[in-house]
Design an enzyme around this catalytic site. Structure first.
Site, PDB file in Angstrom:
ATOM      1  N   CYS A 126       0.690  -1.363   0.042  1.00  0.00           N
ATOM      2  CA  CYS A 126       0.091   0.084  -0.108  1.00  0.00           C
ATOM      3  C   CYS A 126       0.817   1.298  -0.139  1.00  0.00           C
ATOM      4  O   CYS A 126       2.146   1.166   0.290  1.00  0.00           O
ATOM      5  CB  CYS A 126      -0.803   0.183   1.355  1.00  0.00           C
ATOM      6  SG  CYS A 126      -2.338   1.175   0.719  1.00  0.00           S
ATOM      7  N   CYS A 136      -4.175   6.114  -0.004  1.00  0.00           N
ATOM      8  CA  CYS A 136      -3.621   4.851  -0.633  1.00  0.00           C
ATOM      9  C   CYS A 136      -3.108   5.019  -2.105  1.00  0.00           C
ATOM     10  O   CYS A 136      -2.734   4.006  -2.688  1.00  0.00           O
ATOM     11  CB  CYS A 136      -4.331   3.748  -0.249  1.00  0.00           C
ATOM     12  SG  CYS A 136      -4.845   3.617   1.407  1.00  0.00           S
ATOM     13  N   LYS A 205     -12.265  -5.146   1.445  1.00  0.00           N
ATOM     14  CA  LYS A 205     -11.760  -4.371   2.523  1.00  0.00           C
ATOM     15  C   LYS A 205     -12.681  -3.074   2.610  1.00  0.00           C
ATOM     16  O   LYS A 205     -12.912  -2.447   1.881  1.00  0.00           O
ATOM     17  CB  LYS A 205     -10.503  -3.693   2.311  1.00  0.00           C
ATOM     18  CG  LYS A 205      -9.973  -2.925   3.247  1.00  0.00           C
ATOM     19  CD  LYS A 205      -8.512  -2.448   3.105  1.00  0.00           C
ATOM     20  CE  LYS A 205      -7.933  -1.525   4.036  1.00  0.00           C
ATOM     21  NZ  LYS A 205      -6.606  -1.172   3.842  1.00  0.00           N
ATOM     22  N   LYS A 258     -11.905  -7.999   5.535  1.00  0.00           N
ATOM     23  CA  LYS A 258     -11.587  -7.239   6.592  1.00  0.00           C
ATOM     24  C   LYS A 258     -12.412  -6.276   6.773  1.00  0.00           C
ATOM     25  O   LYS A 258     -12.770  -5.463   5.750  1.00  0.00           O
ATOM     26  CB  LYS A 258      -9.931  -6.769   6.070  1.00  0.00           C
ATOM     27  CG  LYS A 258      -9.494  -5.679   6.783  1.00  0.00           C
ATOM     28  CD  LYS A 258      -8.128  -5.227   6.362  1.00  0.00           C
ATOM     29  CE  LYS A 258      -7.673  -4.260   6.982  1.00  0.00           C
ATOM     30  NZ  LYS A 258      -6.419  -3.346   6.580  1.00  0.00           N
TER      31      LYS A 258
HETATM   32  C1  PBG Z   1      -3.397   0.201   4.758  1.00  0.00           C
HETATM   33  C2  PBG Z   1      -3.935  -0.737   5.673  1.00  0.00           C
HETATM   34  C3  PBG Z   1      -4.809  -0.240   6.865  1.00  0.00           C
HETATM   35  C4  PBG Z   1      -4.866  -1.610   7.626  1.00  0.00           C
HETATM   36  C5  PBG Z   1      -4.445  -2.740   6.798  1.00  0.00           C
HETATM   37  N1  PBG Z   1      -3.676  -2.073   5.798  1.00  0.00           N
HETATM   38  C6  PBG Z   1      -5.281   0.792   7.453  1.00  0.00           C
HETATM   39  C7  PBG Z   1      -6.409   1.587   6.478  1.00  0.00           C
HETATM   40  O1  PBG Z   1      -6.931   1.001   5.542  1.00  0.00           O
HETATM   41  O2  PBG Z   1      -6.800   2.605   6.909  1.00  0.00           O
HETATM   42  C8  PBG Z   1      -6.033  -1.689   8.952  1.00  0.00           C
HETATM   43  C9  PBG Z   1      -5.393  -3.067   9.847  1.00  0.00           C
HETATM   44  C10 PBG Z   1      -5.930  -2.764  11.237  1.00  0.00           C
HETATM   45  O3  PBG Z   1      -6.753  -1.938  11.607  1.00  0.00           O
HETATM   46  O4  PBG Z   1      -5.371  -3.654  12.115  1.00  0.00           O
HETATM   47  N2  PBG Z   1      -4.172   0.430   3.850  1.00  0.00           N
END
Ligand code: PBG
Length: 335
Positions: A126, A136, A205, A258
């Site tokens: 990312c 991102c 996600k 997720k």
């Molecule tokens: C990066 C990313 C995030 C998480 C994993 N990769 C943060 C987001 O999207 O803001 C979150 C993981 C967690 O909360 O444990 N894009």
């Protein structure tokens, strides 16, 4: 199994099989094993640094030497894999640190693969940790505000994945949610001779309040706006299936849902529909809530953690990414 089938063979005394721990274990329909766990790690520069993440008790930003220690501990307990996040010294507008040959994640991958060859090293792909604005993708400022550009970001993401593979990453895991990034990454990996490097895609996600503590840990809070124009909207389950279908078409080898606990319906449907190797990410907020309640003496941390992870398994997760991985592996080894 249909409910009519269940009705034909009524068990009048289900309690017969619950009488002893041994019986309950024998008839358990779902099992949790250390083999299914992945431990996320936050890597930063320096030496001997274990900087506590305030909102995540037991989680640290780790320098390379400490990252290795943490990985050894996890692997010794039976955790097969880690997921690396990098905290760079400098951020800019094109996320240079994400794909630098000597970037923090690239260094960590090399070290871990050298010292722990049997450990599976997964890298989060990312740009947000490396962008000065914390988004991102590439940001385009215009009169009405900022836009996150999709296609121009793909090149940087592919470049990042390729640099992780070059360093020796076993699996790359794109978490940005730009459209078409799995295809862009697959094409780039193949072109660079990494045909055998699998992609674990953060396919479904969701934009989630449960990521709050992570943004402390990874120092990746967006400086303006939010991630709702690229991460999924909580009400949408059918759309999650389409996102997963797209990523599979584009070449994802494994897929992820997720957050985990609040999205078990999605996990269940994704596993049932596609039958792919499916990961659930028990995210930072899920971890912190348990830690906070346990610290207050309101819940039993072990019982609740195990119950949550088992629920993810029951819903269809083959793999669980959790900040509790080492602790859970230790608990599993005790019984
Ligand atoms: C990066 C990313 C995030 C998480 C994993 N990769 C943060 C987001 O999207 O803001 C979150 C993981 C967690 O909360 O444990 N894009």
């Amino acid at each position: 199994m249909s409910s009519s089938f269940l009705g034909q063979f009524p068990t009048l005394r289900p309690r017969r099989l619950r009488q002893t721990a041994a019986l309950r274990r024998m008839v358990a329909e779902t099992r949790l094993s250390a083999d299914q766990l992945v431990l996320p790690l936050f890597v930063r520069t320096g030496t001997k640094i274990r900087q506590p993440v305030k909102s995540m008790p037991g989680v640290f930003q780790l320098s390379l030497d400490e990252t290795l220690k943490e990985a050894i501990q996890a692997h010794t307990q039976g955790v097969p894999a880690v997921l690396l996040f990098g905290i760079p010294d400098k951020k800019d507008a094109k996320a240079s640190g994400a794909y630098a040959a000597n970037g923090i994640v690239q260094k960590a991958v090399r070290l871990l693969k050298k010292e722990l060859p049997t450990l599976i090293v997964i890298t989060d792909v990312c740009l947000c940790e490396y962008m000065e604005h914390g988004h991102c993708g590439i940001v385009h400022q215009h009169a009405k505000g900022a836009r996150i550009l999709n296609d121009p970001s793909l090149k940087l993401l592919a470049q990042t994945a390729a640099s992780h593979a070059e360093a020796g990453a076993d699996i790359v895991a794109p978490s940005d949610m730009m459209d078409g990034r799995v295809r862009a990454i697959r094409e780039r990996l193949d072109k660079d001779g990494f045909e055998d490097t699998p992609i674990l895609s953060y396919a479904a996600k969701f934009a989630s309040g449960f990521y709050g503590p992570f943004r402390d840990a990874a120092e990746s809070t967006p400086k303006f706006g939010d991630r709702r124009s690229y991460q999924m909207d909580a009400p949408n389950a059918n759309e999650a299936l389409r996102e997963v279908a797209l990523d599979i078409q584009e070449g994802a080898d494994m897929i992820m849902v997720k957050p985990a606990l609040a999205y078990l319906d999605i996990l269940y449907r994704v596993k049932a529909e596609f039958g792919y190797p499916t990961a659930a990410y028990a995210v930072s907020g899920e971890y912190s809530m348990v830690k906070a309640a346990a610290a207050n003496g309101w819940i039993d941390e072990r019982a609740v953690t195990m119950e949550m992870l088992l629920a993810m398994r029951r819903a269809g997760a083959d793999i669980i990414i959790t900040y509790s991985a080492t602790q859970v592996a230790q608990w599993l080894g005790e019984k």
